[in-house]
Design an enzyme around this catalytic site. Structure first.
Site, PDB file in Angstrom:
ATOM      1  NE  ARG A 177      -4.263  -8.067   0.893  1.00 56.92           N
ATOM      2  CZ  ARG A 177      -5.222  -7.828   0.006  1.00 56.92           C
ATOM      3  NH1 ARG A 177      -6.355  -8.517   0.035  1.00 56.92           N
ATOM      4  NH2 ARG A 177      -5.067  -6.886  -0.900  1.00 56.92           N
ATOM      5  CE  LYS A 182      -7.721   4.659  10.858  1.00 51.84           C
ATOM      6  NZ  LYS A 182      -6.790   5.548  10.193  1.00 51.84           N
ATOM      7  CG  LEU A 228       2.266   4.247   5.958  1.00 54.12           C
ATOM      8  CD1 LEU A 228       3.184   5.462   5.829  1.00 54.12           C
ATOM      9  CD2 LEU A 228       1.392   4.389   7.200  1.00 54.12           C
ATOM     10  CE  LYS A 257      -2.887  -4.559  -4.058  1.00 50.16           C
ATOM     11  NZ  LYS A 257      -2.455  -3.703  -2.939  1.00 50.16           N
ATOM     12  N   GLY A 271       0.810  -1.224   0.000  1.00 51.42           N
ATOM     13  CA  GLY A 271       0.000   0.000   0.000  1.00 51.42           C
ATOM     14  C   GLY A 271       0.839   1.267   0.000  1.00 51.42           C
TER      15      GLY A 271
HETATM   16  P1  NDP Z   1      -3.902   1.771   0.922  1.00 50.02           P
HETATM   17  O1  NDP Z   1      -5.237   2.204   0.371  1.00 50.02           O
HETATM   18  O2  NDP Z   1      -2.701   2.045   0.120  1.00 50.02           O
HETATM   19  O3  NDP Z   1      -4.055   0.206   1.219  1.00 50.02           O
HETATM   20  C1  NDP Z   1      -3.104  -0.461   2.034  1.00 50.02           C
HETATM   21  C2  NDP Z   1      -3.262  -1.947   1.914  1.00 50.02           C
HETATM   22  O4  NDP Z   1      -4.494  -2.379   2.448  1.00 50.02           O
HETATM   23  C3  NDP Z   1      -3.277  -2.492   0.495  1.00 50.02           C
HETATM   24  O5  NDP Z   1      -2.006  -2.470  -0.076  1.00 50.02           O
HETATM   25  C4  NDP Z   1      -3.810  -3.880   0.722  1.00 50.02           C
HETATM   26  O6  NDP Z   1      -2.808  -4.754   1.221  1.00 50.02           O
HETATM   27  C5  NDP Z   1      -4.784  -3.656   1.882  1.00 50.02           C
HETATM   28  N1  NDP Z   1      -6.191  -3.653   1.461  1.00 50.02           N
HETATM   29  C6  NDP Z   1      -6.857  -2.641   0.868  1.00 50.02           C
HETATM   30  N2  NDP Z   1      -8.121  -3.003   0.657  1.00 50.02           N
HETATM   31  C7  NDP Z   1      -8.261  -4.246   1.123  1.00 50.02           C
HETATM   32  C8  NDP Z   1      -9.336  -5.175   1.202  1.00 50.02           C
HETATM   33  N3  NDP Z   1     -10.550  -4.861   0.779  1.00 50.02           N
HETATM   34  N4  NDP Z   1      -9.089  -6.383   1.737  1.00 50.02           N
HETATM   35  C9  NDP Z   1      -7.871  -6.698   2.210  1.00 50.02           C
HETATM   36  N5  NDP Z   1      -6.809  -5.855   2.183  1.00 50.02           N
HETATM   37  C10 NDP Z   1      -7.022  -4.665   1.640  1.00 50.02           C
HETATM   38  O7  NDP Z   1      -3.745   2.368   2.397  1.00 50.02           O
HETATM   39  P2  NDP Z   1      -2.951   3.665   2.876  1.00 50.02           P
HETATM   40  O8  NDP Z   1      -1.503   3.384   2.867  1.00 50.02           O
HETATM   41  O9  NDP Z   1      -3.485   4.843   2.153  1.00 50.02           O
HETATM   42  O10 NDP Z   1      -3.477   3.795   4.389  1.00 50.02           O
HETATM   43  C11 NDP Z   1      -2.810   3.182   5.490  1.00 50.02           C
HETATM   44  C12 NDP Z   1      -3.254   3.880   6.763  1.00 50.02           C
HETATM   45  O11 NDP Z   1      -2.897   5.258   6.696  1.00 50.02           O
HETATM   46  C13 NDP Z   1      -4.763   3.839   7.023  1.00 50.02           C
HETATM   47  O12 NDP Z   1      -4.992   3.610   8.397  1.00 50.02           O
HETATM   48  C14 NDP Z   1      -5.245   5.223   6.658  1.00 50.02           C
HETATM   49  O13 NDP Z   1      -6.370   5.643   7.391  1.00 50.02           O
HETATM   50  C15 NDP Z   1      -4.024   6.080   6.980  1.00 50.02           C
HETATM   51  N6  NDP Z   1      -3.958   7.278   6.131  1.00 50.02           N
HETATM   52  C16 NDP Z   1      -3.754   8.491   6.730  1.00 50.02           C
HETATM   53  C17 NDP Z   1      -3.678   9.641   5.967  1.00 50.02           C
HETATM   54  C18 NDP Z   1      -3.415  10.945   6.632  1.00 50.02           C
HETATM   55  O14 NDP Z   1      -3.355  11.980   5.950  1.00 50.02           O
HETATM   56  N7  NDP Z   1      -3.219  10.963   7.927  1.00 50.02           N
HETATM   57  C19 NDP Z   1      -3.819   9.608   4.510  1.00 50.02           C
HETATM   58  C20 NDP Z   1      -3.982   8.281   3.970  1.00 50.02           C
HETATM   59  C21 NDP Z   1      -4.066   7.160   4.768  1.00 50.02           C
HETATM   60  P3  NDP Z   1      -1.826  -5.653   0.318  1.00 50.02           P
HETATM   61  O15 NDP Z   1      -0.549  -4.886   0.243  1.00 50.02           O
HETATM   62  O16 NDP Z   1      -1.731  -6.924   1.057  1.00 50.02           O
HETATM   63  O17 NDP Z   1      -2.497  -5.791  -1.012  1.00 50.02           O
END
Ligand code: NDP
Length: 312
Positions: free
Chosen positions: A35, A138, A15, A44, A13
């Site tokens: 996964r 959360k 982060l 991925k 993802g």
């Molecule tokens: P992403 O949208 O990039 O997703 C991260 C990972 O989540 C994906 O790579 C995937 O894992 C897994 N994932 C996504 N959807 C599913 C699903 N339906 N089922 C199973 N796994 C899933 O996340 P971010 O990096 O944007 O967010 C990470 C954290 O950071 C979150 O808690 C978010 O709230 C927070 N955040 C905070 C921000 C801020 O400004 N403070 C901005 C953006 C995010 P895999 O690698 O295994 O495929």
């Protein structure tokens, strides 16, 4: 004491990929959940292979398969979850709760960092609806962690710079304009902006640190506590040009929500709380927290001014 072995969930993802690289860079033996559901998502798969080539171990498992999760968790000392926050009211909250159950059963984890990385949800009881849902979810994960007696650190990373600084703090924009900007209210409420790579580095620094055990790590780099007007001014200096400014009142900003879909309404609610209410800077850190740039002064964080240079 050797460095902890780390498992990263959500490693491909936005982060997560930075967490994997920071963990490897800091010399932790690093495991990345691979996964099964990824299937033929070639981007991925390629990223996972690139992690393997950097020295990470890939652990095939599914967040929906309890036994596979327990086995994965048993390989390590520390689990960091970076699951998506955008799938509002979707399966990702259940998946994190599954993960908490697996960590509880495995019984070996010395530190768990759940997927937070934003505003401290414990301080968001008065958050704008419907954005409040994300904080409630959360908090549900926190409750499960604490009830299970799992050692934790919550990371409050404030605003990801890519989302906020890139768009000069405007909702729905991630690239800075050279002509005009919409100022939220008087534009003087302070928020906190953190480069995503720094969030990953601070997170990895904290996992073996007894000072942050069962606490919240707030990432508040002092030079990055800025108002929207200050961010805009930095950009104007960099491009040598004044932007045309219009302002949008709190009422008009909230009224604009009605034309948006649910996910956007959640996002707009967060922007409202940050830019009109100043929710990131209206409190002092108490005994329940530590501040990252004070704990780790050797980490030379990216200032907003430097971050903006990438867009010139
Ligand atoms: P992403 O949208 O990039 O997703 C991260 C990972 O989540 C994906 O790579 C995937 O894992 C897994 N994932 C996504 N959807 C599913 C699903 N339906 N089922 C199973 N796994 C899933 O996340 P971010 O990096 O944007 O967010 C990470 C954290 O950071 C979150 O808690 C978010 O709230 C927070 N955040 C905070 C921000 C801020 O400004 N403070 C901005 C953006 C995010 P895999 O690698 O295994 O495929």
């Amino acid at each position: 004491m050797g460095k902890s072995k780390v498992l990263i969930i959500g490693g491909t993802g936005y982060l997560g990929k930075r967490l994997v690289k920071a963990s490897l860079r800091e010399g932790h033996e690093t495991f990345v959940l691979s996964r099964r559901e990824i299937g033929v998502d070639i981007d991925k798969v390629e990223m996972l292979i690139s992690f393997k080539m950097l020295g990470a171990h890939l652990v095939p498992a599914s967040l929906a398969d309890h036994a596979s999760l327990v086995d994965a968790v048993k390989l390590v000392d520390v689990v960091i979850c970076a699951l998506s926050g955008v799938h509002i009211r979707s399966s990702t909250i259940m998946l994190q709760l599954n993960l908490v159950q697996a960590i509880k059963e495995a019984g070996n984890v010395k530190r768990f960092v759940p997927s937070e990385f934003g505003t401290d949800p414990a301080r968001m009881e008065n958050a704008t609806e419907p954005g409040k849902v994300l904080f409630e979810e959360k908090m549900m994960v926190r409750k499960a962690i604490e009830e299970a007696g799992i050692p934790y650190t919550y990371v409050s990373a404030n605003c990801f710079a890519g989302y906020f600084v890139g768009g000069l703090c405007q909702f729905g924009k991630i690239l800075p304009s050279r002509d005009s900007v919409l100022i939220h209210g008087d534009g003087n409420k302070k928020a906190i902006y953190v480069a995503e790579d720094d969030i990953a580095s601070y997170t990895i620094k904290t996992i073996d640190d007894p000072r942050t055990l069962n606490k919240t790590l707030y990432i508040k780099p002092p030079k990055n506590i800025l108002s929207q007007r200050e961010v805009v001014h930095m950009w104007e200096k960099l491009i040598g040009k004044q932007l045309h400014k219009t302002t949008i009142s709190k009422e008009d900003f909230l009224a604009s929500m009605k034309d948006l879909d649910y996910g956007q309404q959640v996002g707009l609610g967060h922007y409202h709380d940050v830019l009109y209410e100043g929710c990131l800077t209206n409190f002092e850190i108490g005994n329940e927290g530590e501040e990252a740039s004070q704990l780790y002064p050797d980490l030379h964080y990216t200032t907003v001014e430097d971050y903006l240079k990438r867009y010139v």
